[in-house]
Design an enzyme around this catalytic site. Sequence first.
Site, mmCIF file in Angstrom:
data_model
loop_
_atom_site.group_PDB
_atom_site.id
_atom_site.type_symbol
_atom_site.label_atom_id
_atom_site.label_comp_id
_atom_site.label_asym_id
_atom_site.label_seq_id
_atom_site.Cartn_x
_atom_site.Cartn_y
_atom_site.Cartn_z
ATOM 1 N N HIS A 124 0.718 -1.169 0.093
ATOM 2 C CA HIS A 124 -0.099 -0.100 0.363
ATOM 3 C C HIS A 124 0.503 0.972 0.416
ATOM 4 C CE1 HIS A 124 -2.473 3.206 1.957
ATOM 5 N NE2 HIS A 124 -3.856 2.202 1.421
ATOM 6 N N ASP A 201 3.172 -4.409 7.991
ATOM 7 C CA ASP A 201 1.989 -3.430 7.976
ATOM 8 C C ASP A 201 0.700 -4.254 7.955
ATOM 9 O OD1 ASP A 201 -0.043 -2.744 7.373
ATOM 10 O OD2 ASP A 201 0.739 -1.264 4.942
ATOM 11 N N GLN A 204 -4.133 -5.348 7.495
ATOM 12 C CA GLN A 204 -4.783 -6.119 6.241
ATOM 13 C C GLN A 204 -5.279 -7.680 7.472
ATOM 14 O OE1 GLN A 204 -7.388 -5.646 4.840
ATOM 15 N NE2 GLN A 204 -6.879 -3.561 3.482
ATOM 16 N N LYS A 227 -10.054 -0.544 10.574
ATOM 17 C CA LYS A 227 -10.835 -1.667 9.730
ATOM 18 C C LYS A 227 -11.045 -3.094 10.923
ATOM 19 C CE LYS A 227 -7.219 -0.127 6.508
ATOM 20 N NZ LYS A 227 -8.169 -0.001 5.395
ATOM 21 N N CYS A 365 -4.724 2.499 -3.850
ATOM 22 C CA CYS A 365 -3.423 2.596 -2.874
ATOM 23 C C CYS A 365 -2.452 2.066 -2.980
ATOM 24 C CB CYS A 365 -4.148 3.648 -1.878
ATOM 25 S SG CYS A 365 -5.465 4.182 -1.651
HETATM 26 N N1 PMP Z 1 -1.777 -0.624 4.954
HETATM 27 C C1 PMP Z 1 -2.678 -1.214 3.740
HETATM 28 C C2 PMP Z 1 -1.990 -2.597 3.871
HETATM 29 C C3 PMP Z 1 -3.610 -1.317 3.629
HETATM 30 O O1 PMP Z 1 -4.947 -1.505 3.784
HETATM 31 C C4 PMP Z 1 -4.627 0.627 4.252
HETATM 32 C C5 PMP Z 1 -5.671 0.813 4.110
HETATM 33 N N2 PMP Z 1 -5.933 0.854 2.966
HETATM 34 C C6 PMP Z 1 -2.668 1.190 5.082
HETATM 35 C C7 PMP Z 1 -1.823 0.296 5.075
HETATM 36 C C8 PMP Z 1 -3.556 2.346 5.064
HETATM 37 O O2 PMP Z 1 -4.487 2.821 6.406
HETATM 38 P P1 PMP Z 1 -5.016 4.133 6.658
HETATM 39 O O3 PMP Z 1 -5.113 4.233 5.615
HETATM 40 O O4 PMP Z 1 -5.739 3.847 7.668
HETATM 41 O O5 PMP Z 1 -3.683 4.608 7.624
#
Ligand code: PMP
Length: 407
Positions: A124, A201, A204, A227, A365
């Site tokens: 991401h 990270d 998910q 999430k 993203c």
């Molecule tokens: N890493 C991953 C794998 C994600 O899916 C997301 C959110 N889509 C993020 C980072 C970013 O999370 P946040 O926008 O809540 O900071």
Amino acid sequence: MNTATDWTALRDDFPILRQQVHGKPLVYLDSANTGQKPQVVIDAVDAYYRDYCANVSRAVHALGERATAMYEGTRETLARFLNVHRDELVFTSGTTNAINLVAYSWLLPRLRAGDVVLVSRMEHHANLVPWQMMCERTGAQLLPVELTPQGEIDLDDLRAKLGPQVKLLAMTHVSNVLGTITPIREICSMARKHGVATLVDGSQAIPHMPVDIASIGCDFYVFTGHKVCGPTGTGALWAKREHLQSMPPFFGGGEMIREVSFERTSFNDPPHKFEAGTPNIAGFIGLGAAVDYLSGIGMAAIAEREQFLLREATARLRDVPGLRIFGAASHKAAVISFAIDGAHAHDLATLLDLDGVAVRSGQHCAHPLLQWLGVGATLRASLAFFNTLDEIDILVRALHKARQLLA
Ligand code: PMP
């Protein structure tokens, strides 16, 4: 499949699922984007504002003490949930904030021209752009670890790229696009052998499977609260104690200090050293309720339920003519990205919405991954334990219909 839990009955815990969208029952298949909130979380946030709204760690009055106990209670709850020590959990506004904290406070002072930061090709942007910014400042290089055609981490490529020049390996636990569950323990162990620090990270992963951070062997683990059935604007960084001690604070202000004069300031101990200013108190109280709620169901049961839904959804989606699924990892979370020949993902998502089906369309993203996949956009159906086989059938029927309309 777990037979003890009545998964359909659990839907009643989520008030949002009772509504109709465009005259159709809502089918929420966008949990990878944000998770829905059970009533207990909404009630916990409501109770804070209604009954004991006060700032934390400051006031000695009854409301302040109650708010502080509830807020710090979430740290205890999370620490138990993730098998770490509470003092190693820094509250942040989410994953993005947590990664930026590590980038500025831990990596930047250590990074030199010629060094390397490794990420996977499927990160991401939150786990890519901050590292790229640090590399640009220092003359270091950001390099991707490649993927196999199935969308798994190419461990040979990782092995070839690890070395003394690598200062950090930042890797997702679960891909938000392909659903790939990475062999994170093995990856961290490979990095450790080369003395390379690791950041995982877990955005998910935490909502969908039991996660025992202590057993992973990483240096940093980050995740986002919204999430995990929690409120937006919450999340955490877990880091090894020695890292938190060596890291300078990133934001200065109230709460993160011990003593302040015009000559100098001495800082509070971690994790408070990194938590300047009034936090999202209601949000973290809600996050504690969310984690209690999920623990009550059991993360192993949730993982099993979602694996069942994933298998069924994958099989049923394959019946849609021209539908291609991206990502065929042997270990996958319930995230299915796909495209349909001749139909744009945004058009499909718009038509699905008219049938009450909420999916995400776009690049998720993850531009470098989409470039690698060779598609401009995908549709993504991401499942939660409260989804049902009927909802999967509604998705499949809606896709058949949309495909015919767009053909
Ligand atoms: N890493 C991953 C794998 C994600 O899916 C997301 C959110 N889509 C993020 C980072 C970013 O999370 P946040 O926008 O809540 O900071």
